[in-house]
Design a protein around this motif. Structure first.
Motif, PDB file in Angstrom:
ATOM      1  N   PHE A   1       0.949  -1.309  -0.226  1.00 38.20           N
ATOM      2  CA  PHE A   1       0.066  -0.196   0.014  1.00 38.20           C
ATOM      3  C   PHE A   1       0.942   1.260   0.022  1.00 38.20           C
ATOM      4  O   PHE A   1       0.872   2.096  -0.748  1.00 38.20           O
ATOM      5  N   ASP A   2       1.796   1.232   0.916  1.00 44.23           N
ATOM      6  CA  ASP A   2       2.897   2.532   0.917  1.00 44.23           C
ATOM      7  C   ASP A   2       3.294   2.768  -0.278  1.00 44.23           C
ATOM      8  O   ASP A   2       3.412   3.917  -0.827  1.00 44.23           O
ATOM      9  N   LEU A   3       3.645   1.546  -1.121  1.00 44.57           N
ATOM     10  CA  LEU A   3       4.288   2.070  -2.549  1.00 44.57           C
ATOM     11  C   LEU A   3       3.475   2.344  -3.613  1.00 44.57           C
ATOM     12  O   LEU A   3       3.649   3.226  -4.312  1.00 44.57           O
ATOM     13  N   TYR A   4       2.292   1.788  -3.547  1.00 41.95           N
ATOM     14  CA  TYR A   4       1.159   2.260  -4.329  1.00 41.95           C
ATOM     15  C   TYR A   4       0.828   3.775  -4.243  1.00 41.95           C
ATOM     16  O   TYR A   4       0.709   4.686  -4.960  1.00 41.95           O
ATOM     17  N   ASN A   5       0.719   4.113  -2.911  1.00 44.23           N
ATOM     18  CA  ASN A   5       0.369   5.410  -2.452  1.00 44.23           C
ATOM     19  C   ASN A   5       1.487   6.337  -2.973  1.00 44.23           C
ATOM     20  O   ASN A   5       1.359   7.553  -3.598  1.00 44.23           O
ATOM     21  N   GLY A   6       2.680   5.949  -2.742  1.00 47.40           N
ATOM     22  CA  GLY A   6       3.802   6.722  -3.209  1.00 47.40           C
ATOM     23  C   GLY A   6       3.958   7.017  -4.729  1.00 47.40           C
ATOM     24  O   GLY A   6       4.156   8.170  -5.149  1.00 47.40           O
ATOM     25  N   ALA A   7       3.562   6.003  -5.495  1.00 50.80           N
ATOM     26  CA  ALA A   7       3.630   6.126  -6.782  1.00 50.80           C
ATOM     27  C   ALA A   7       2.574   6.549  -7.515  1.00 50.80           C
ATOM     28  O   ALA A   7       2.721   7.506  -8.460  1.00 50.80           O
ATOM     29  N   LEU A   8       1.461   6.778  -6.740  1.00 49.93           N
ATOM     30  CA  LEU A   8       0.430   7.530  -7.234  1.00 49.93           C
ATOM     31  C   LEU A   8       0.628   9.121  -6.860  1.00 49.93           C
ATOM     32  O   LEU A   8       0.404   9.746  -7.837  1.00 49.93           O
ATOM     33  N   GLU A   9       1.406   9.403  -5.738  1.00 47.30           N
ATOM     34  CA  GLU A   9       1.726  10.687  -5.621  1.00 47.30           C
ATOM     35  C   GLU A   9       2.714  11.298  -6.597  1.00 47.30           C
ATOM     36  O   GLU A   9       2.666  12.655  -6.830  1.00 47.30           O
ATOM     37  N   GLN A  10       3.597  10.528  -7.110  1.00 37.84           N
ATOM     38  CA  GLN A  10       4.548  10.592  -7.922  1.00 37.84           C
ATOM     39  C   GLN A  10       3.970  10.831  -9.324  1.00 37.84           C
ATOM     40  O   GLN A  10       4.587  11.242 -10.342  1.00 37.84           O
ATOM     41  N   GLY A  11       2.847   9.939  -9.642  1.00 35.11           N
ATOM     42  CA  GLY A  11       2.283   9.961 -11.063  1.00 35.11           C
ATOM     43  C   GLY A  11       2.982   8.962 -12.060  1.00 35.11           C
ATOM     44  O   GLY A  11       2.609   8.834 -13.181  1.00 35.11           O
ATOM     45  N   VAL A  12       3.752   8.228 -11.368  1.00 32.36           N
ATOM     46  CA  VAL A  12       4.322   7.107 -12.150  1.00 32.36           C
ATOM     47  C   VAL A  12       3.570   5.910 -12.616  1.00 32.36           C
ATOM     48  O   VAL A  12       4.163   5.132 -13.509  1.00 32.36           O
ATOM     49  N   LEU A  13       2.458   5.856 -12.108  1.00 34.03           N
ATOM     50  CA  LEU A  13       1.753   4.581 -12.603  1.00 34.03           C
ATOM     51  C   LEU A  13       0.931   5.020 -13.626  1.00 34.03           C
ATOM     52  O   LEU A  13       0.122   4.102 -14.446  1.00 34.03           O
ATOM     53  N   LEU A  14       0.814   6.138 -14.079  1.00 34.80           N
ATOM     54  CA  LEU A  14      -0.025   6.705 -15.297  1.00 34.80           C
ATOM     55  C   LEU A  14       0.740   6.634 -16.578  1.00 34.80           C
ATOM     56  O   LEU A  14       1.457   6.928 -16.694  1.00 34.80           O
ATOM     57  N   GLU A  15       0.012   5.967 -17.441  1.00 31.13           N
ATOM     58  CA  GLU A  15       0.593   5.815 -18.803  1.00 31.13           C
ATOM     59  C   GLU A  15      -0.252   6.873 -19.820  1.00 31.13           C
ATOM     60  O   GLU A  15      -1.545   6.608 -19.965  1.00 31.13           O
ATOM     61  N   LYS A  16       0.325   7.880 -20.304  1.00 33.92           N
ATOM     62  CA  LYS A  16      -0.588   9.007 -20.969  1.00 33.92           C
ATOM     63  C   LYS A  16      -1.847   9.236 -20.224  1.00 33.92           C
ATOM     64  O   LYS A  16      -2.780   9.314 -20.782  1.00 33.92           O
ATOM     65  N   GLY A  17      -1.526   9.544 -18.995  1.00 34.08           N
ATOM     66  CA  GLY A  17      -2.798  10.034 -18.377  1.00 34.08           C
ATOM     67  C   GLY A  17      -3.728   8.899 -17.766  1.00 34.08           C
ATOM     68  O   GLY A  17      -4.598   9.300 -17.141  1.00 34.08           O
ATOM     69  N   GLN A  18      -3.557   7.574 -18.193  1.00 39.97           N
ATOM     70  CA  GLN A  18      -4.340   6.648 -17.773  1.00 39.97           C
ATOM     71  C   GLN A  18      -3.965   5.487 -16.745  1.00 39.97           C
ATOM     72  O   GLN A  18      -2.557   5.377 -16.680  1.00 39.97           O
ATOM     73  N   LEU A  19      -4.593   5.006 -15.953  1.00 40.02           N
ATOM     74  CA  LEU A  19      -4.269   3.985 -15.056  1.00 40.02           C
ATOM     75  C   LEU A  19      -4.666   2.712 -15.342  1.00 40.02           C
ATOM     76  O   LEU A  19      -5.910   2.569 -15.807  1.00 40.02           O
ATOM     77  N   SER A  20      -3.811   1.753 -15.402  1.00 43.83           N
ATOM     78  CA  SER A  20      -4.391   0.271 -15.992  1.00 43.83           C
ATOM     79  C   SER A  20      -5.344  -0.146 -14.961  1.00 43.83           C
ATOM     80  O   SER A  20      -5.313  -0.171 -14.036  1.00 43.83           O
ATOM     81  N   PRO A  21      -6.218  -0.953 -15.803  1.00 40.81           N
ATOM     82  CA  PRO A  21      -7.309  -1.753 -14.961  1.00 40.81           C
ATOM     83  C   PRO A  21      -6.864  -2.586 -13.927  1.00 40.81           C
ATOM     84  O   PRO A  21      -7.420  -2.871 -12.742  1.00 40.81           O
ATOM     85  N   PHE A  22      -5.837  -3.271 -14.244  1.00 42.53           N
ATOM     86  CA  PHE A  22      -4.984  -3.982 -13.406  1.00 42.53           C
ATOM     87  C   PHE A  22      -4.522  -3.563 -12.317  1.00 42.53           C
ATOM     88  O   PHE A  22      -4.993  -3.921 -11.082  1.00 42.53           O
ATOM     89  N   THR A  23      -3.885  -2.438 -12.414  1.00 44.08           N
ATOM     90  CA  THR A  23      -3.410  -1.676 -11.298  1.00 44.08           C
ATOM     91  C   THR A  23      -4.619  -1.071 -10.457  1.00 44.08           C
ATOM     92  O   THR A  23      -4.556  -0.996  -9.187  1.00 44.08           O
ATOM     93  N   PHE A  24      -5.581  -0.662 -11.136  1.00 50.28           N
ATOM     94  CA  PHE A  24      -6.569   0.030 -10.499  1.00 50.28           C
ATOM     95  C   PHE A  24      -6.934  -0.936  -9.474  1.00 50.28           C
ATOM     96  O   PHE A  24      -7.452  -0.728  -8.076  1.00 50.28           O
ATOM     97  N   SER A  25      -7.447  -2.135  -9.861  1.00 50.84           N
ATOM     98  CA  SER A  25      -7.990  -3.324  -9.183  1.00 50.84           C
ATOM     99  C   SER A  25      -7.122  -3.743  -8.105  1.00 50.84           C
ATOM    100  O   SER A  25      -7.676  -3.997  -6.900  1.00 50.84           O
TER     101      SER A  25
END
Length: 276
Positions: free
Chosen positions: A95-119
């Motif tokens: 959770f800490d890693l996901y939260n940190g990655a969301l804050e940094q915006g590094v999980l977004l690809e062209k502004g989108q979040l993959s459904p796998f990551t979302f779930s």
């Protein structure tokens, strides 16, 4: 299982261990501690914690691309260990890693979040009981899903949130209303609906769903691993429905059967029902 020629790696690692001042260099420290966590299970908790601290402290010195790669390395490491190590510890780490990655915006690809990551994020947050955070996440990030997957992913994950809140009727309404075209999402939704009907004591609907689910598994081409898991879920769900609730002997027998069933993703849920 692949074999690699690691060349001078053992000498480099030995040199770093005896010249620990070099590990203050962010890149050296990050990759060194990650490698140690991967290859020395007895020290994994300590070395991975150092890796994560380096990642949070020094991510600004890396490019967005490398920062993303480092987060993915870390997340894959934690997810792999959720079922093999201290689950509570690695759930919080994930959770800490996901939260940190969301804050940094590094999980977004062209502004989108993959459904796998979302779930995955929803599953981890709910696993920690973070209902308020999960509610906000679903609201804020569902618009960042590809339009093709948005409604199905939002409905499914919102139904998981309702399920955690014990708002079973609301969860059922979402699960029944949506036609989940993705095979794995469809299967996950069916499993969740089984549990919802059980909690609502809708035994006629539950029986009908079990029969439809069995037919669905016969018609669809699903890997043997998944086939076995879902057949185990259906078999044990039927056993649970038919169980005499006043017989401790029958409950103990079923509990033992659940415990010894190796391939069963809903094992914790079944055991929880048998503890009541």
């Amino acid at each position: 299982s692949r074999q690699y020629d690691t060349g001078l790696l053992s000498k480099v690692l030995e040199y770093l261990e005896t010249n620990s001042e070099l590990l203050k260099e962010p890149a050296l420290g990050l990759y060194f501690y990650y490698y140690q966590a991967m290859t020395r299970p007895d020290q994994a908790t300590t070395t991975f914690a150092k890796f994560k601290q380096y990642l949070f402290d020094f991510q600004a010195v890396f490019s967005i691309s490398e920062t993303k790669d480092l987060y993915i390395l870390a997340l894959n490491y934690c997810i792999k260990r959720l079922n093999t190590e201290d689950k509570a510890f690695y759930l919080r780490e994930t959770f800490d890693l996901y939260n940190g990655a969301l804050e940094q915006g590094v999980l977004l690809e062209k502004g989108q979040l993959s459904p796998f990551t979302f779930s995955n994020i929803v599953a981890v947050a709910l696993g920690l009981g973070l209902e308020t955070w999960t509610d906000r996440f679903i609201t804020d990030y569902s618009p960042k899903l590809d339009e093709k997957w948005r409604r199905a992913q939002t409905d499914y994950n919102r139904s998981r949130w309702y399920f955690q809140q014990k708002a079973y009727r609301k969860a059922a309404d979402l699960l029944v209303a949506d036609d989940f075209h993705d095979l794995h999402l469809n299967l996950s939704a069916k499993v969740l609906l089984l549990k919802v009907y059980y909690h609502l004591e809708e035994m006629q609907l539950l029986d009908h769903l079990i029969k439809r689910f069995k037919t669905f598994l016969i018609r669809k081409k699903i890997l043997n691993y998944h086939q076995e898991n879902y057949h185990n879920i259906l078999r044990l769900m039927q056993r649970l429905v038919d169980l005499n609730p006043y017989s401790e002997k029958d409950k103990t027998r079923l509990r033992r059967e659940v415990e010894k069933t190796e391939l069963l993703t809903e094992k914790e849920w079944f055991l929880e029902q048998l503890r009541v």
